[in-house]
Design a protein around this motif. Structure first.
Motif, PDB file in Angstrom:
ATOM      1  N   CYS A   1       4.692  -7.729   7.137  1.00 46.32           N
ATOM      2  CA  CYS A   1       3.364  -7.430   7.660  1.00 46.32           C
ATOM      3  C   CYS A   1       3.181  -8.129   9.007  1.00 46.32           C
ATOM      4  CB  CYS A   1       2.291  -7.883   6.681  1.00 46.32           C
ATOM      5  SG  CYS A   1       0.603  -7.609   7.277  1.00 46.32           S
ATOM      6  N   ALA A   2       2.853  -7.365  10.037  1.00 41.46           N
ATOM      7  CA  ALA A   2       2.642  -7.941  11.363  1.00 41.46           C
ATOM      8  C   ALA A   2       1.352  -8.741  11.422  1.00 41.46           C
ATOM      9  CB  ALA A   2       2.620  -6.832  12.412  1.00 41.46           C
ATOM     10  N   ALA A   3       0.490  -8.611  10.407  1.00 41.71           N
ATOM     11  CA  ALA A   3      -0.776  -9.354  10.393  1.00 41.71           C
ATOM     12  C   ALA A   3      -0.649 -10.694   9.676  1.00 41.71           C
ATOM     13  CB  ALA A   3      -1.870  -8.515   9.736  1.00 41.71           C
ATOM     14  N   CYS A   4       0.014 -10.711   8.503  1.00 39.36           N
ATOM     15  CA  CYS A   4       0.032 -11.952   7.708  1.00 39.36           C
ATOM     16  C   CYS A   4       1.434 -12.481   7.424  1.00 39.36           C
ATOM     17  CB  CYS A   4      -0.713 -11.741   6.393  1.00 39.36           C
ATOM     18  SG  CYS A   4       0.193 -10.771   5.153  1.00 39.36           S
ATOM     19  N   ASP A   5       2.481 -11.775   7.869  1.00 38.78           N
ATOM     20  CA  ASP A   5       3.880 -12.200   7.731  1.00 38.78           C
ATOM     21  C   ASP A   5       4.387 -12.118   6.293  1.00 38.78           C
ATOM     22  OD1 ASP A   5       6.084 -12.953   9.356  1.00 38.78           O
ATOM     23  OD2 ASP A   5       6.037 -14.964   8.520  1.00 38.78           O
TER      24      ASP A   5
END
Length: 229
Positions: free
Chosen positions: A114-118
């Motif tokens: 996820c590019a938002a939360c890794d």
């Protein structure tokens, strides 16, 4: 007991039908790398990036490990010392051949992040730019691949392994892409013996103590048989 560190590149998977950067008419040649292999390209057009990696993932899943992958798995299983595989490849053919001690420095097509939360999870065969992250639900899923401008994975672990190695082997890699291209210099600086197995010797003569030229499916099993003899 001796420690062997092996670096593999696209040349080891080419005979399984997976193309390299330099293949004329291959998948890479049909796309602008700035658009499909950079964070900026993903921000501009996630659907295009997913289309590209979905095609690569399908190619990988339809491919099979070859004799070179199988030979390295045999080496890890039967060698009395330590064998570490460091691969620049994002396919899973080493694992499917039976290798267990594998570091993917450029990530893996089999993974999503996820590019938002890794958050990381196994990638489906086809990823959808609108699919929510299992952890935070943001529609920001991307392939767990190291893109141009990003830091490769496991660099500290690789550096430590190179410093402790007795033998460094480079298989099927052009020796032109850093930081992997510098591994042979790191190994030599630590007094490690070096070997290259490739279709053709690298561009810098004398870089390796020994060079074996030939197709990976022939040269790698022959070398493994020699080591285990």
């Amino acid at each position: 007991m001796k420690r062997i560190v092996i670096l593999t590149g696209a040349g080891i998977s080419a005979e399984s039908g997976l193309g390299t950067f330099r293949d004329v008419g291959g998948l890479w040649s049909q796309y602008d790398l700035e658009e499909v292999a950079t964070p900026q390209g993903f921000a501009r057009n996630p659907a295009l990036v997913h289309d590209f990696y979905n095609a690569r993932r399908a190619n990988m899943l339809d491919a099979a490990p070859n004799a070179a992958h199988a030979a390295l798995a045999r080496l890890e299983a039967e060698y009395p010392g330590e064998v570490l595989l460091v691969t620049q490849n994002v396919d899973d053919l080493h694992e499917r051949a039976g290798s267990k001690n594998v570091l993917h420095m450029h990530g893996a097509l089999s993974g999503a992040v996820c590019a938002a939360c890794d958050h990381r999870w196994p990638a489906p065969r086809a990823m959808d730019p609108a699919a929510p992250c299992p952890a935070c639900t943001a529609p920001r899923a991307r392939p767990d691949i190291v893109w141009f401008g990003e830091m490769p994975f496991h660099m500290d672990e690789i550096g430590h392994a190179l410093a402790r190695a007795d033998l460094f082997v480079s298989i099927g890699t052009s020796g032109e892409v850093y930081p992997a291209a510098g591994f042979v210099d790191e190994a030599r600086a630590c007094g490690v013996e070096t070997l290259e197995i490739n279709l053709e010797p690298s561009l810098v003569p004398g870089l390796f103590d020994r060079v074996i030229a030939g197709p990976a499916t022939q040269a790698v099993p022959d070398w493994v048989a020699e080591v285990l003899a």
